[in-house]
Scaffold this motif. Structure first.
Motif, PDB file in Angstrom:
ATOM      1  N   GLN A 286       0.841  -1.197   0.000  1.00 42.54           N
ATOM      2  CA  GLN A 286       0.000   0.000   0.000  1.00 42.54           C
ATOM      3  C   GLN A 286       0.875   1.245   0.000  1.00 42.54           C
ATOM      4  O   GLN A 286       0.373   2.367  -0.080  1.00 42.54           O
ATOM      5  CB  GLN A 286      -0.885   0.015   1.242  1.00 42.54           C
ATOM      6  N   MET A 290       2.244   2.652  -5.454  1.00 39.02           N
ATOM      7  CA  MET A 290       0.851   2.647  -5.038  1.00 39.02           C
ATOM      8  C   MET A 290      -0.111   2.645  -6.216  1.00 39.02           C
ATOM      9  O   MET A 290      -1.193   2.068  -6.137  1.00 39.02           O
ATOM     10  CB  MET A 290       0.585   3.869  -4.146  1.00 39.02           C
ATOM     11  N   ARG A 297      -5.901  -3.537  -7.748  1.00 37.25           N
ATOM     12  CA  ARG A 297      -7.039  -3.699  -6.847  1.00 37.25           C
ATOM     13  C   ARG A 297      -8.341  -3.367  -7.569  1.00 37.25           C
ATOM     14  O   ARG A 297      -9.293  -4.134  -7.549  1.00 37.25           O
ATOM     15  CB  ARG A 297      -6.884  -2.798  -5.616  1.00 37.25           C
ATOM     16  N   ASP A 298      -8.378  -2.219  -8.239  1.00 34.87           N
ATOM     17  CA  ASP A 298      -9.621  -1.759  -8.854  1.00 34.87           C
ATOM     18  C   ASP A 298     -10.007  -2.565 -10.077  1.00 34.87           C
ATOM     19  O   ASP A 298     -11.187  -2.775 -10.341  1.00 34.87           O
ATOM     20  CB  ASP A 298      -9.495  -0.287  -9.267  1.00 34.87           C
ATOM     21  N   PHE A 301      -8.379  -7.349  -8.898  1.00 34.85           N
ATOM     22  CA  PHE A 301      -8.769  -7.994  -7.650  1.00 34.85           C
ATOM     23  C   PHE A 301     -10.263  -7.909  -7.395  1.00 34.85           C
ATOM     24  O   PHE A 301     -10.922  -8.927  -7.157  1.00 34.85           O
ATOM     25  CB  PHE A 301      -7.991  -7.384  -6.477  1.00 34.85           C
ATOM     26  N   ILE A 363       1.858 -12.598   1.125  1.00 30.15           N
ATOM     27  CA  ILE A 363       0.589 -11.955   1.429  1.00 30.15           C
ATOM     28  C   ILE A 363      -0.472 -13.001   1.754  1.00 30.15           C
ATOM     29  O   ILE A 363      -1.257 -12.840   2.690  1.00 30.15           O
ATOM     30  CB  ILE A 363       0.121 -11.094   0.241  1.00 30.15           C
TER      31      ILE A 363
END
Lengths: 514, 73
Positions: A286, A290, A297-298, A301, A363
């Motif tokens: 994070q 970034m 993520r957007d 994921f 992770i």
């Protein structure tokens, strides 16, 4: 290795074709920025964006006609596709066809470029520079339109500028159209303070890159290119330094990009937030690159974890082992694709897949075993707020990152493994003290190590202070004589202590090859 | 609304959901938490949250999430 003469050194004059490569490291670039900003603020506000477009096209054209044509064609494809998607009814099959085919074409070109680089290294300049970054920006833009979150841009040249904007074209940040496009279109008023802050940020970026990163690079390339000649201790040190080098190189470039943009009144998205202060692998991502992790993520994921198929699998595990299992399985499946994709984004080849998988394990294990770790901590009576614990966590993060780096530096997993083995089988601790280190820098090694250490400490200190206050503002409050002396010293430090010139092979930014 | 707070705090007990107004924008909750929360909300309230609804303005605060739930119920 002879130091180039003064003129050559400062004008970054090199043999063709390097002289024509778009780069932040040249006096030409600095002059270009000043002249362009001058023209920018002279123009009427409504037309100021055209100056940015003109400058960006000029900058990028140094990469060659084929590169420029590719990116212009991409812009055209993205522009047209955006409108086609938006104007097609949500229920029509054509909609997903437009979106899917455009994404496939964009990714195909990106993939082709990477494969080309893998199999024919000297011709890397045939890949359009910055393709990894503008491809992702484009896909994000189209995905938002497809999901009905955004409207297509009406002006083709605005889209072109969004892709080509010169401070961020080389190494990102991967800009989101919602954050960057409006700023590009708006004609910004001249703000003296912002202009100065921008210049200062850029100088800091140059310091990190030229004084620290490129200096470390001499050490790490010497050691890793001849890893057989060194014991585990030196190799371990080199691995730790390589992590610092990557940070200073990449964040240095981000600061130059951000600083230059600020001179035009534009704020690029933050790409680094003191990553080595992260207390866990998840938190690290994070804070490091970034915009890349945000993009994944957007656009990868969330869509994967929300897809019907994954939800189904999650439900299956949920019914078997409870709600926690449902959540974990969904996350682990989606994360797998994200991490493999992140690995591939960084490089085509087995080492990068291994790197992606490595982080997936890191992770993933914290996701799966988070509860167990907490229990262990409670059992051991560890105070999570204690300074010593936080320090331990930060050191742990740095080590995890460094070991990951070891997977990709040699670009050969066998070599990575051999180096790793040496940490245990042939430590040769004495090499740290017997003069081996002094032979790594050809000229004035003690001075080099002094500057290196001072440089790393400076970076660490500035990062620490940055968490507490806005440094540029603080300095602006100083007495004017002290301030001028400080700024002059900073610029001199970059000019004199910086590593320049042909032959070191380290004046290109690492992340420019993406 | 109470049910929503229960879901939020069970996911992230250290966050004060009554105060925070930039959960996504300021990255106070990460993507893994977000997926967790969305999953729980969908199950609890029997709704389906589309990709188009997953945006900062709908998830930055407990109030915003509640408004989304109301709209989709």
């Amino acid at each position: 290795m002879n130091q180039p003469d003064l003129l050559t050194k400062y004008l970054h004059l090199q043999q063709w074709p390097d002289i024509l490569s778009p780069s932040f490291i040249s006096a030409y670039f600095i002059v270009f920025v000043f002249i362009l900003s001058f023209i920018y603020y002279l123009m009427p506000k409504k037309a100021r964006w055209t100056v940015l477009l003109f400058g960006s096209v000029l900058f990028y054209s140094l990469a060659g006609v084929s590169a420029l044509l590719t990116i212009l064609l991409t812009a055209f494809l993205v522009y047209t596709s955006g409108h086609l998607i938006a104007n097609t009814n949500k229920r029509e099959k054509k909609r997903i066809l437009y979106f899917g085919s455009t994404v496939l074409v964009l990714l195909g070109v990106l993939f082709y470029g990477k494969m080309y680089a893998l199999f024919r290294p000297p011709f890397y300049y045939l890949i359009p520079l910055g393709i990894s970054y503008y491809t992702f920006s484009s896909i994000g833009y189209l995905a938002d339109i497809y999901w009905g979150k955004a409207k297509p841009e009406r002006n083709f040249f605005h889209i072109t500028l969004f892709l080509l904007f010169f401070p961020k074209i080389l190494q990102g940040p991967i800009s989101s159209h919602t954050k960057l496009l409006p700023q590009l279109k708006e004609g910004h008023s001249f703000d003296y303070t912002k202009y100065c802050y921008g210049m200062q940020l850029a100088v800091w970026g140059y310091f990190k890159k030229l004084v620290v990163a490129d200096r470390i690079a001499i050490f790490t390339s010497a050691v890793f290119n001849h890893y057989q000649d060194y014991g585990g201790a030196v190799l371990f040190l080199s691995m730790l330094l390589a992590a610092m080098q990557l940070y200073c190189d990449f964040s240095g470039c981000m600061d130059i990009a951000g600083g230059v943009s600020q001179m035009f009144g534009i704020e690029l998205e933050q790409n680094f937030n003191h990553p080595f202060f992260a207390r866990s692998g998840a938190e690290f991502w994070q804070r490091w690159h970034m915009t890349l992790s945000g993009w994944f993520r957007d656009y990868l994921f969330l869509p994967i974890s929300r897809s019907a198929r994954v939800k189904k699998i999650g439900k299956y595990f949920g019914n078997k082992w409870g709600a926690a299992a449902r959540k974990s399985s969904t996350i682990l499946i989606a994360s797998f694709f994200v991490w493999m994709a992140t690995g591939i984004w960084h490089g085509s080849g087995l080492p990068y897949l291994a790197w992606g998988f490595y982080w997936y394990l890191v992770i993933g294990s914290s996701t799966l075993l988070g509860g167990k770790y907490q229990q262990l901590r409670n059992k051991l009576g560890i105070n999570e707020d204690a300074a010593e614990w936080k320090l331990f966590q930060m050191i742990r993060t740095y080590l995890i990152f460094s070991f990951g780096r070891l997977l990709t530096i040699p670009n050969d997993l066998r070599v990575s493994w051999l180096i790793f083995l040496r940490f245990f089988t042939k430590l040769s601790l004495w090499e740290l003290f017997d003069g081996t280190l002094l032979e790594i820098y050809n000229k004035a090694p003690w001075t080099e190590y002094l500057i290196l250490t001072a440089g790393i400490l400076t970076v660490w200190l500035v990062d620490l202070i940055q968490t507490r206050c806005f440094i540029r503002e603080k300095i602006a409050g100083w007495n004017i004589i002290v301030r001028c002396a400080f700024y002059s010293l900073a610029v001199l430090a970059v000019l004199i202590l910086g590593k320049y010139g042909a032959g070191y092979g380290n004046t290109t930014f690492i992340y420019m090859n993406f | 609304m109470e049910k929503l707070y229960e879901i939020l705090t069970s996911c992230c007990p250290e966050i004060d959901f009554k105060q925070e107004t930039a959960l996504v924008t300021d990255k106070i909750i990460d993507s893994i938490d977000l997926v967790s929360i969305i999953s729980d909300i969908e199950d609890e309230f029997g709704i389906n949250i589309e990709m188009s609804e997953i945006a900062p303005e709908n998830f930055d605060s407990a109030e915003a999430i509640w408004a989304l739930i109301q709209r989709l119920s």
